[in-house]
Write a protein that holds these residues in place. Structure first.
Motif, PDB file in Angstrom:
ATOM      1  N   HIS A 124       1.703  -1.301  -5.793  1.00 25.42           N
ATOM      2  CA  HIS A 124       1.359  -2.043  -4.578  1.00 25.42           C
ATOM      3  C   HIS A 124      -0.101  -1.851  -4.159  1.00 25.42           C
ATOM      4  O   HIS A 124      -0.467  -2.169  -3.031  1.00 25.42           O
ATOM      5  CB  HIS A 124       2.302  -1.633  -3.438  1.00 25.42           C
ATOM      6  CG  HIS A 124       3.634  -2.328  -3.518  1.00 25.42           C
ATOM      7  ND1 HIS A 124       4.500  -2.142  -4.568  1.00 25.42           N
ATOM      8  CD2 HIS A 124       4.215  -3.237  -2.699  1.00 25.42           C
ATOM      9  CE1 HIS A 124       5.577  -2.892  -4.381  1.00 25.42           C
ATOM     10  NE2 HIS A 124       5.420  -3.570  -3.268  1.00 25.42           N
ATOM     11  N   THR A 125      -0.921  -1.377  -5.088  1.00 23.19           N
ATOM     12  CA  THR A 125      -2.337  -1.187  -4.751  1.00 23.19           C
ATOM     13  C   THR A 125      -3.014  -2.503  -4.383  1.00 23.19           C
ATOM     14  O   THR A 125      -3.742  -2.593  -3.385  1.00 23.19           O
ATOM     15  CB  THR A 125      -3.070  -0.492  -5.907  1.00 23.19           C
ATOM     16  OG1 THR A 125      -2.674   0.883  -5.934  1.00 23.19           O
ATOM     17  CG2 THR A 125      -4.581  -0.565  -5.748  1.00 23.19           C
ATOM     18  N   ARG A 133      -1.732   6.747  -0.064  1.00 19.90           N
ATOM     19  CA  ARG A 133      -2.996   6.149  -0.503  1.00 19.90           C
ATOM     20  C   ARG A 133      -3.589   5.377   0.664  1.00 19.90           C
ATOM     21  O   ARG A 133      -2.937   4.498   1.230  1.00 19.90           O
ATOM     22  CB  ARG A 133      -2.780   5.246  -1.712  1.00 19.90           C
ATOM     23  CG  ARG A 133      -4.068   4.593  -2.238  1.00 19.90           C
ATOM     24  CD  ARG A 133      -3.844   4.010  -3.629  1.00 19.90           C
ATOM     25  NE  ARG A 133      -3.604   5.092  -4.597  1.00 19.90           N
ATOM     26  CZ  ARG A 133      -3.178   4.887  -5.839  1.00 19.90           C
ATOM     27  NH1 ARG A 133      -2.921   3.653  -6.264  1.00 19.90           N
ATOM     28  NH2 ARG A 133      -2.989   5.902  -6.662  1.00 19.90           N
ATOM     29  N   LEU A 134      -4.814   5.708   1.012  1.00 18.97           N
ATOM     30  CA  LEU A 134      -5.504   5.080   2.135  1.00 18.97           C
ATOM     31  C   LEU A 134      -6.419   3.979   1.616  1.00 18.97           C
ATOM     32  O   LEU A 134      -7.194   4.192   0.679  1.00 18.97           O
ATOM     33  CB  LEU A 134      -6.326   6.108   2.911  1.00 18.97           C
ATOM     34  CG  LEU A 134      -5.571   7.087   3.818  1.00 18.97           C
ATOM     35  CD1 LEU A 134      -4.746   8.068   3.005  1.00 18.97           C
ATOM     36  CD2 LEU A 134      -6.550   7.850   4.716  1.00 18.97           C
ATOM     37  N   PHE A 135      -6.334   2.821   2.255  1.00 19.72           N
ATOM     38  CA  PHE A 135      -7.151   1.668   1.922  1.00 19.72           C
ATOM     39  C   PHE A 135      -7.996   1.320   3.148  1.00 19.72           C
ATOM     40  O   PHE A 135      -7.462   0.942   4.189  1.00 19.72           O
ATOM     41  CB  PHE A 135      -6.278   0.469   1.549  1.00 19.72           C
ATOM     42  CG  PHE A 135      -5.401   0.681   0.350  1.00 19.72           C
ATOM     43  CD1 PHE A 135      -5.788   0.224  -0.903  1.00 19.72           C
ATOM     44  CD2 PHE A 135      -4.186   1.339   0.467  1.00 19.72           C
ATOM     45  CE1 PHE A 135      -4.974   0.418  -2.010  1.00 19.72           C
ATOM     46  CE2 PHE A 135      -3.365   1.531  -0.634  1.00 19.72           C
ATOM     47  CZ  PHE A 135      -3.763   1.073  -1.869  1.00 19.72           C
ATOM     48  N   ILE A 173       0.869   1.451   8.452  1.00 20.73           N
ATOM     49  CA  ILE A 173       1.612   2.358   7.582  1.00 20.73           C
ATOM     50  C   ILE A 173       2.544   1.501   6.738  1.00 20.73           C
ATOM     51  O   ILE A 173       3.406   0.799   7.268  1.00 20.73           O
ATOM     52  CB  ILE A 173       2.395   3.395   8.405  1.00 20.73           C
ATOM     53  CG1 ILE A 173       1.443   4.202   9.295  1.00 20.73           C
ATOM     54  CG2 ILE A 173       3.193   4.318   7.483  1.00 20.73           C
ATOM     55  CD1 ILE A 173       2.151   5.065  10.330  1.00 20.73           C
ATOM     56  N   TYR A 174       2.370   1.540   5.419  1.00 16.53           N
ATOM     57  CA  TYR A 174       3.030   0.582   4.527  1.00 16.53           C
ATOM     58  C   TYR A 174       4.019   1.276   3.593  1.00 16.53           C
ATOM     59  O   TYR A 174       3.686   2.276   2.946  1.00 16.53           O
ATOM     60  CB  TYR A 174       1.984  -0.163   3.690  1.00 16.53           C
ATOM     61  CG  TYR A 174       2.542  -1.421   3.037  1.00 16.53           C
ATOM     62  CD1 TYR A 174       2.456  -2.644   3.681  1.00 16.53           C
ATOM     63  CD2 TYR A 174       3.184  -1.363   1.806  1.00 16.53           C
ATOM     64  CE1 TYR A 174       2.982  -3.800   3.111  1.00 16.53           C
ATOM     65  CE2 TYR A 174       3.717  -2.502   1.228  1.00 16.53           C
ATOM     66  CZ  TYR A 174       3.615  -3.709   1.889  1.00 16.53           C
ATOM     67  OH  TYR A 174       4.154  -4.844   1.317  1.00 16.53           O
ATOM     68  N   ALA A 187      -8.202  -3.683   8.551  1.00 19.59           N
ATOM     69  CA  ALA A 187      -7.492  -2.512   9.043  1.00 19.59           C
ATOM     70  C   ALA A 187      -7.529  -1.390   8.015  1.00 19.59           C
ATOM     71  O   ALA A 187      -7.953  -1.574   6.867  1.00 19.59           O
ATOM     72  CB  ALA A 187      -6.043  -2.878   9.347  1.00 19.59           C
ATOM     73  N   LEU A 188      -7.059  -0.230   8.450  1.00 20.14           N
ATOM     74  CA  LEU A 188      -6.761   0.872   7.549  1.00 20.14           C
ATOM     75  C   LEU A 188      -5.288   0.768   7.165  1.00 20.14           C
ATOM     76  O   LEU A 188      -4.417   0.733   8.045  1.00 20.14           O
ATOM     77  CB  LEU A 188      -7.023   2.211   8.249  1.00 20.14           C
ATOM     78  CG  LEU A 188      -6.469   3.466   7.556  1.00 20.14           C
ATOM     79  CD1 LEU A 188      -7.153   3.707   6.225  1.00 20.14           C
ATOM     80  CD2 LEU A 188      -6.605   4.686   8.468  1.00 20.14           C
ATOM     81  N   VAL A 189      -5.007   0.694   5.876  1.00 21.65           N
ATOM     82  CA  VAL A 189      -3.631   0.657   5.391  1.00 21.65           C
ATOM     83  C   VAL A 189      -3.341   1.984   4.702  1.00 21.65           C
ATOM     84  O   VAL A 189      -4.118   2.441   3.857  1.00 21.65           O
ATOM     85  CB  VAL A 189      -3.406  -0.512   4.414  1.00 21.65           C
ATOM     86  CG1 VAL A 189      -2.007  -0.440   3.802  1.00 21.65           C
ATOM     87  CG2 VAL A 189      -3.594  -1.846   5.130  1.00 21.65           C
ATOM     88  N   VAL A 190      -2.220   2.593   5.078  1.00 22.81           N
ATOM     89  CA  VAL A 190      -1.797   3.861   4.483  1.00 22.81           C
ATOM     90  C   VAL A 190      -0.473   3.616   3.761  1.00 22.81           C
ATOM     91  O   VAL A 190       0.564   3.394   4.393  1.00 22.81           O
ATOM     92  CB  VAL A 190      -1.647   4.971   5.536  1.00 22.81           C
ATOM     93  CG1 VAL A 190      -1.353   6.301   4.844  1.00 22.81           C
ATOM     94  CG2 VAL A 190      -2.890   5.074   6.398  1.00 22.81           C
ATOM     95  N   SER A 191      -0.511   3.619   2.433  1.00 19.76           N
ATOM     96  CA  SER A 191       0.660   3.339   1.612  1.00 19.76           C
ATOM     97  C   SER A 191       1.399   4.642   1.315  1.00 19.76           C
ATOM     98  O   SER A 191       0.818   5.588   0.782  1.00 19.76           O
ATOM     99  CB  SER A 191       0.221   2.676   0.303  1.00 19.76           C
ATOM    100  OG  SER A 191       1.312   2.488  -0.569  1.00 19.76           O
TER     101      SER A 191
END
Length: 316
Positions: free
Chosen positions: A98-99, A67-69, A83-84, A111-115
């Motif tokens: 964890h959304t 999931r990209l934030f 990267i999470y 930032a861009l967070v990628v879960s």
């Protein structure tokens, strides 16, 4: 040592009236149901500026969703990528639980967070879990470098997710296929050692207990807990030299506090630059407790901003 934040003390006291105790040896499904209920109870609104997008990666170890934030405000380029790996003892949790955590990190770290929605134990073996995390990180990093070669990349996670971030950082160093600017380890578990002073002091919580962690480690690693393999315990790596700089967050009222402190010392002893924040009055899992406590809300904002600052400093 600071007492538990009084607002969180009231929160934990209220849980006894809301939920019956779990069985002495709960099933993974019972653990998951309780965790989802707790996360739902504490959910806060998402930052309005953050957008989300779900993508599926087709990896050697299987299909893994991410999931990209997008929390970037456009003020500077290139955009850092985080990267999470979510927490939950390798057994519970997912991209949904964890959304809020990841959306807030994207917003406050700019930032861009990628879960990474990695496979869970005990259905997945620990080798499959750690392979999936490494393969996902490799694919995400390759995509980000292709789009913007100057964008710094961090590995981050909370609790068992921090374990997976630390393992992935070691593998990235050893297999050399992508560069990590920062590893952000939030109240990490890094070894199945249940005899530290903090495990004794907080054996009964608040929240996470020593018995809980023994259950999680048993379901993650089983009879392999003692194996001399850093995929089980990052502390067992032959060397920690050459790892990326780290930001380690520990909670003062957490059974895992001392292993986090110990990993800070281990990394520094290998010449790794480590920033360390400890929030004395907070317990394990405080990332999902902002709704109940101003002190917790402020701590989350501080650590999220610091991750963004450290990532941007890595470019200089």
């Amino acid at each position: 040592m600071s007492a538990l934040d009084p607002d969180l003390a009231a929160y934990f006291a209220s849980l006894g009236t809301l939920f019956p105790p779990l069985p002495a040896d709960p099933t993974p499904l019972e653990r998951r149901a309780r965790y989802w209920a707790l996360v739902g109870l504490g959910r806060t609104p998402l930052p309005s500026s953050v957008t989300m997008n779900d993508v599926q990666l087709d990896l050697a170890s299987g299909k893994v969703g991410v999931r990209l934030f997008y929390g970037h405000d456009g003020a500077d380029e290139p955009v850092p990528t985080i990267i999470y790996f979510h927490g939950g003892g390798w057994v519970v949790g997912d991209a949904d639980t964890h959304t809020v955590t990841c959306a807030r990190l994207a917003h406050e770290a700019n930032a861009l967070v990628v879960s990474v929605d990695y496979p869970l134990a005990p259905e997945a073996h620990w080798r499959t879990i750690t392979d999936a995390c490494f393969e996902a990180a490799s694919a995400i990093a390759a995509d980000r470098v292709a789009q913007d070669a100057g964008a710094p990349i961090a590995l981050a996670g909370d609790s068992a997710g921090a374990h997976l971030a630390a393992v992935t950082a070691l593998r990235a160093r050893d297999e050399g296929n992508f560069h990590i600017a920062l590893q952000a380890l939030l109240y990490p578990t890094v070894a199945p050692d249940f005899d530290t002073p903090s495990y004794s002091e907080f054996a009964a919580g608040p929240g996470l207990t020593r018995t809980d962690m023994q259950w999680y480690w048993r379901h993650f690693a089983g009879d392999d807990q003692a194996a001399n393999d850093y995929r089980i315990a990052p502390t067992r790596a032959a060397s920690h030299a050459g790892l990326p700089p780290a930001y380690v967050v520990t909670a003062g009222r957490d059974p895992l506090r001392d292993e986090g402190r110990s990993y800070v010392r281990q990394l520094r002893g290998a010449g790794i630059e480590v920033a360390h924040d400890e929030f004395d009055s907070l317990p394990h899992g405080f990332l999902r407790m902002a709704k109940y406590s101003a002190a917790t809300d402020a701590a989350i904002a501080r650590l999220n901003r610091r991750i963004g600052e450290l990532l941007r400093a890595s470019r200089s």
